[in-house]
Design a protein around this motif. Structure first.
Motif, PDB file in Angstrom:
ATOM      1  N   ASP A  49      10.808  10.655  20.750  1.00  0.00           N
ATOM      2  CA  ASP A  49      11.276  11.995  20.407  1.00  0.00           C
ATOM      3  C   ASP A  49      12.703  12.151  20.921  1.00  0.00           C
ATOM      4  O   ASP A  49      13.016  11.799  22.058  1.00  0.00           O
ATOM      5  CB  ASP A  49      10.349  13.019  21.084  1.00  0.00           C
ATOM      6  N   GLN A  50      13.572  12.698  20.092  1.00  0.00           N
ATOM      7  CA  GLN A  50      14.982  12.793  20.468  1.00  0.00           C
ATOM      8  C   GLN A  50      15.250  13.753  21.623  1.00  0.00           C
ATOM      9  O   GLN A  50      16.345  13.748  22.191  1.00  0.00           O
ATOM     10  CB  GLN A  50      15.816  13.191  19.246  1.00  0.00           C
ATOM     11  N   LEU A  65      18.654  10.055  22.580  1.00  0.00           N
ATOM     12  CA  LEU A  65      17.973  10.557  23.766  1.00  0.00           C
ATOM     13  C   LEU A  65      18.989  11.011  24.818  1.00  0.00           C
ATOM     14  O   LEU A  65      20.135  10.562  24.832  1.00  0.00           O
ATOM     15  CB  LEU A  65      17.088   9.460  24.382  1.00  0.00           C
ATOM     16  N   LEU A 120      11.403   3.258  22.847  1.00  0.00           N
ATOM     17  CA  LEU A 120      12.639   4.036  22.805  1.00  0.00           C
ATOM     18  C   LEU A 120      13.124   4.242  21.373  1.00  0.00           C
ATOM     19  O   LEU A 120      13.641   5.308  21.027  1.00  0.00           O
ATOM     20  CB  LEU A 120      13.734   3.344  23.618  1.00  0.00           C
ATOM     21  N   ALA A 121      12.959   3.217  20.553  1.00  0.00           N
ATOM     22  CA  ALA A 121      13.422   3.290  19.164  1.00  0.00           C
ATOM     23  C   ALA A 121      12.654   4.327  18.359  1.00  0.00           C
ATOM     24  O   ALA A 121      13.138   4.804  17.328  1.00  0.00           O
ATOM     25  CB  ALA A 121      13.303   1.925  18.494  1.00  0.00           C
ATOM     26  N   ASN A 122      11.459   4.705  18.842  1.00  0.00           N
ATOM     27  CA  ASN A 122      10.632   5.689  18.142  1.00  0.00           C
ATOM     28  C   ASN A 122      10.408   6.957  18.963  1.00  0.00           C
ATOM     29  O   ASN A 122       9.554   7.774  18.618  1.00  0.00           O
ATOM     30  CB  ASN A 122       9.272   5.061  17.799  1.00  0.00           C
ATOM     31  N   SER A 144      10.857  -0.906  21.857  1.00  0.00           N
ATOM     32  CA  SER A 144      10.118  -0.369  20.705  1.00  0.00           C
ATOM     33  C   SER A 144       9.784   1.102  20.904  1.00  0.00           C
ATOM     34  O   SER A 144       9.899   1.914  19.973  1.00  0.00           O
ATOM     35  CB  SER A 144       8.825  -1.171  20.492  1.00  0.00           C
ATOM     36  N   ILE A 183      19.987   1.384  22.994  1.00  0.00           N
ATOM     37  CA  ILE A 183      18.939   1.835  22.067  1.00  0.00           C
ATOM     38  C   ILE A 183      18.680   3.325  22.256  1.00  0.00           C
ATOM     39  O   ILE A 183      18.561   4.083  21.284  1.00  0.00           O
ATOM     40  CB  ILE A 183      17.644   1.023  22.277  1.00  0.00           C
ATOM     41  N   ALA A 184      18.590   3.751  23.508  1.00  0.00           N
ATOM     42  CA  ALA A 184      18.350   5.165  23.806  1.00  0.00           C
ATOM     43  C   ALA A 184      19.476   6.041  23.266  1.00  0.00           C
ATOM     44  O   ALA A 184      19.239   7.116  22.704  1.00  0.00           O
ATOM     45  CB  ALA A 184      18.191   5.367  25.313  1.00  0.00           C
ATOM     46  N   GLN A 223      21.518   5.296  20.744  1.00  0.00           N
ATOM     47  CA  GLN A 223      21.457   5.266  19.283  1.00  0.00           C
ATOM     48  C   GLN A 223      20.386   6.209  18.756  1.00  0.00           C
ATOM     49  O   GLN A 223      20.556   6.826  17.705  1.00  0.00           O
ATOM     50  CB  GLN A 223      21.191   3.842  18.804  1.00  0.00           C
ATOM     51  N   ARG A 224      19.302   6.333  19.518  1.00  0.00           N
ATOM     52  CA  ARG A 224      18.207   7.216  19.124  1.00  0.00           C
ATOM     53  C   ARG A 224      18.557   8.688  19.392  1.00  0.00           C
ATOM     54  O   ARG A 224      17.932   9.599  18.853  1.00  0.00           O
ATOM     55  CB  ARG A 224      16.934   6.826  19.890  1.00  0.00           C
TER      56      ARG A 224
END
Length: 284
Positions: free
Chosen positions: A176-177, A205, A172-174, A170, A199-200, A202-203
């Protein structure tokens, strides 16, 4: 005496399907290496599907790939070796200590030789630029991730470390890039770690792996990987010992590389944190 699995594979080759025979021939040529593989990596190297690995094991009378690895390890280790574990019955304490000291020293020396100085410098630079660092490790790798958190938090870095992978997912999904996600995994194949890395990515990061395997799923996903020595080479480890030591050594190298580039600031923060802790937690 139990039948050698290598001899059994040789005797069964002509009875197997074309793909199973290809796998059998690969195993016979790489018996010592198989004990470090998983189903996916073995299938890739042998040029067959993971399902073929499962079928092959059943065709030679085994329950699965794990049992095949144990029997192969028994064959290549010989009857006098420590076949299944890293502990022998009724060992004297001085001998245990001596053996562990040798293994630890060897693992750390091999890790020091294996470390890519350029990769460490690049990761240290990423740590400097990221507002938040997320770090995760499961099992023994959790201890290494916790050590990373303790060290870098003390010099003022914002580090998020959670053992609950759902909560971390959760976050990681939100995130800061511009943040960084560091995954610690000896094998590079830990399911939870790989999924968190997805997830990281996709975000958007920045991503780093601290791992032993250069051809793992995790390694192929990240921006940078820092490799350490593999550690234990037994089928059933009593505990993660030299592999954990190699991970901790790698994290310490990364930490000192970072601190040396920010020496005055880091030492100042260490002095401040020590002083504050002594003040707030001293006995009245």
């Amino acid at each position: 005496m139990e039948e050698s699995i290598i001899l059994k594979i040789k005797s069964k080759l002509e009875e197997l399907s074309k793909m199973e025979r290809r796998l059998g021939e690969y195993i016979l040529s790489h018996a010592e290496e198989i004990v470090d593989e998983n189903t996916g990596s073995l299938a890739k190297k042998a040029g067959i599907s993971p399902a073929t690995v499962v079928r092959f094991c059943k065709s030679i009378g085994l329950q699965g790939f794990a049992q095949l690895k144990i029997k192969l390890y028994a064959d290549v280790s010989g009857e006098n070796g420590k076949i299944y574990t890293d502990i022998s019955p009724n060992e004297d304490v001085p001998l245990i200590a001596e053996e562990l000291a040798i293994r630890f020293n060897q693992s750390i020396s091999q890790t020091a030789n294996k470390l890519d100085a350029e990769a460490v410098d690049q990761v240290a630079g990423m740590l400097d630029a990221c507002p938040v660092i997320y770090v995760y490790g499961l099992g023994a790798s959790h201890v290494a991730a916790e050590d990373f958190t303790q060290k870098f938090s003390r010099i003022g870095k914002a580090v998020v470390h959670m053992q609950d992978h759902h909560l971390l997912a959760s976050s990681l999904a939100n995130a800061d890039q511009n943040s960084l996600f560091i995954a610690v995994s000896n094998s590079g194949e830990t399911i939870e770690t790989v999924k968190l890395m997805k997830i990281a990515k996709q975000r958007g990061l920045r991503t780093v792996a601290i791992t032993q395997k250069q051809d793992s799923t995790l390694t192929e996903m990240v921006d940078f990987a820092v490799f350490h020595h593999g550690g234990e080479a037994v089928m059933l480890r009593s505990a993660a010992t030299t592999s954990l030591a190699a991970q901790l050594f790698t994290i310490n190298v990364l930490y000192f590389a970072y601190v040396s580039k920010h020496y005055s600031e880091a030492v100042g923060r260490l002095k401040t944190s020590k002083s504050r802790i002594q003040t707030f937690f001293r006995k009245d």
